[in-house]
Design an enzyme around this catalytic site. Structure first.
Site, PDB file in Angstrom:
ATOM      1  N   CYS A   1      -3.533   4.547   9.541  1.00  0.00           N
ATOM      2  CA  CYS A   1      -2.127   3.974  10.087  1.00  0.00           C
ATOM      3  C   CYS A   1      -1.563   4.965  11.050  1.00  0.00           C
ATOM      4  O   CYS A   1      -0.513   4.608  11.391  1.00  0.00           O
ATOM      5  CB  CYS A   1      -1.350   3.828   8.910  1.00  0.00           C
TER       6      CYS A   1
ATOM      7  N   CYS B   1      -0.828   8.606   7.323  1.00  0.00           N
ATOM      8  CA  CYS B   1      -2.157   8.627   6.638  1.00  0.00           C
ATOM      9  C   CYS B   1      -3.129   8.267   7.945  1.00  0.00           C
ATOM     10  O   CYS B   1      -2.765   7.536   8.941  1.00  0.00           O
ATOM     11  CB  CYS B   1      -2.465   7.230   5.864  1.00  0.00           C
TER      12      CYS B   1
ATOM     13  N   CYS C   1       7.739   3.809   6.283  1.00  0.00           N
ATOM     14  CA  CYS C   1       7.050   3.548   4.946  1.00  0.00           C
ATOM     15  C   CYS C   1       7.859   3.246   3.747  1.00  0.00           C
ATOM     16  O   CYS C   1       7.440   3.017   2.730  1.00  0.00           O
ATOM     17  CB  CYS C   1       6.174   4.744   4.706  1.00  0.00           C
TER      18      CYS C   1
ATOM     19  N   CYS D   1       0.863  -1.257   0.099  1.00  0.00           N
ATOM     20  CA  CYS D   1      -0.080  -0.051   0.119  1.00  0.00           C
ATOM     21  C   CYS D   1       0.779   1.172  -0.065  1.00  0.00           C
ATOM     22  O   CYS D   1       0.735   2.307  -0.876  1.00  0.00           O
ATOM     23  CB  CYS D   1      -0.990   0.092   1.304  1.00  0.00           C
ATOM     24  N   CYS D   2       2.009   1.302   0.953  1.00  0.00           N
ATOM     25  CA  CYS D   2       2.715   2.299   0.932  1.00  0.00           C
ATOM     26  C   CYS D   2       3.508   2.558  -0.329  1.00  0.00           C
ATOM     27  O   CYS D   2       3.673   3.784  -0.830  1.00  0.00           O
ATOM     28  CB  CYS D   2       4.029   2.182   1.960  1.00  0.00           C
TER      29      CYS D   2
HETATM   30  S1  SF4 Z   1       0.439   4.735   5.563  1.00  0.00           S
HETATM   31 FE1  SF4 Z   1      -1.248   3.158   5.520  1.00  0.00          FE
HETATM   32  S2  SF4 Z   1      -2.757   4.249   4.145  1.00  0.00           S
HETATM   33 FE2  SF4 Z   1      -0.982   5.114   3.813  1.00  0.00          FE
HETATM   34  S3  SF4 Z   1       0.098   4.116   2.151  1.00  0.00           S
HETATM   35 FE3  SF4 Z   1       0.903   3.470   3.866  1.00  0.00          FE
HETATM   36  S4  SF4 Z   1      -0.278   1.541   4.384  1.00  0.00           S
HETATM   37 FE4  SF4 Z   1      -1.473   2.772   2.900  1.00  0.00          FE
END
Ligand code: SF4
EC number: 1.8.4.10
Length: 246
Positions: A207, A204, A232, A121-122
């Site tokens: 998170c 985010c 991240c 996701c990151c």
């Molecule tokens: S912090 Fe969480 S929502 Fe944001 S990009 Fe990373 S995993 Fe995705």
């Protein structure tokens, strides 16, 4: 610029920047004849850097990663900051096709299920947009500080980012959080109201959570993971090769 040259530049820059003030550090790198990009998360450290860039009208591109999962308070602060300093903050967003592919494979909130899913996701929401933001840049300015976590305890003023082949400049590396807060108060710098609600580090929304008294500043980031070095991928990894004396 060759790899050897850029590593030598990091070593030289680190020594040059160490005795300077924040304004002098930023002015120095802004005066180099290359594209300089500052990535802001709108966190309190980054707001200090943005204030200096705006107040001194420095030729530095200010950008942010609009992941699509930011807090409403962060989104509002982007606009407030632009207005206060009469600057433009360029938003880099993930590709819709990447978001859909991620959701199909992991689920939209699949990042809670595994470290792999979280990194994926990151990767989609942060790393790919970051690559676009830094395209053509030679210097990348960040708000990293040594006091933010044990993982960042040896942050130099200048380091070579081998993966992105650029110089990463951390002009707040030696500032502590009290100095940051004093600067913000003395200069009426707008900050995220979440800081006052126990969020020293803000990413985010799904998170990030508030920390308890005594916890490290970044303890609220990806709190469900056990790895003490959780990041991240923007700043820590094999690719971030710090070469300067610390
Ligand atoms: S912090 Fe969480 S929502 Fe944001 S990009 Fe990373 S995993 Fe995705």
């Amino acid at each position: 610029m060759t790899v050897v040259n850029i590593i030598e530049e990091a070593e030289t820059l680190n020594a040059k920047l160490a005795p300077l003030s924040l304004a002098e550090r930023l002015s120095f790198v802004a005066g180099l004849d290359v594209r300089v990009v500052f990535t802001t998360s709108l966190g309190i450290e980054d707001q200090v850097i943005t204030a200096e860039i705006g107040n001194h009208r420095l030729p530095i591109d200010v950008v942010t990663l609009q992941t699509g999962r930011l807090f409403p308070e962060t989104l509002a602060l982007i606009e407030e900051t632009e207005n206060q300093y009469d600057i433009h903050i360029t938003r880099y967003e993930p590709e819709q096709a990447d978001i859909e592919a991620y959701a199909a494979k992991y689920g939209m909130n699949g990042f809670y299920e595994s470290v792999e899913a979280r990194h994926a996701c990151c990767g989609v929401r942060k790393l790919k947009p970051l690559a676009r933001a830094l395209a053509g840049a030679t210097i990348w300015i960040t708000g990293l500080r040594r006091g933010q976590s044990a993982n960042r305890a040896e942050t130099p003023f200048a380091e070579y980012d081998a993966e992105r082949h650029l110089l990463k400049i951390n002009p707040l590396a030696d500032w502590d959080i009290e100095t940051i807060k004093s600067y913000v108060a003395d200069n009426s710098v707008p900050v995220n109201p979440l800081h006052a609600r126990g969020y020293p580090s803000i990413g985010c929304e799904p998170c990030t959570r508030a920390i308890k008294p005594g916890e490290p500043e970044r303890a609220g980031r990806w709190w469900w993971e056990q790895d003490e070095k959780r990041e991240c991928g923007l700043h820590v990894g094999e690719e971030a090769t710090a070469v300067a004396a610390r």
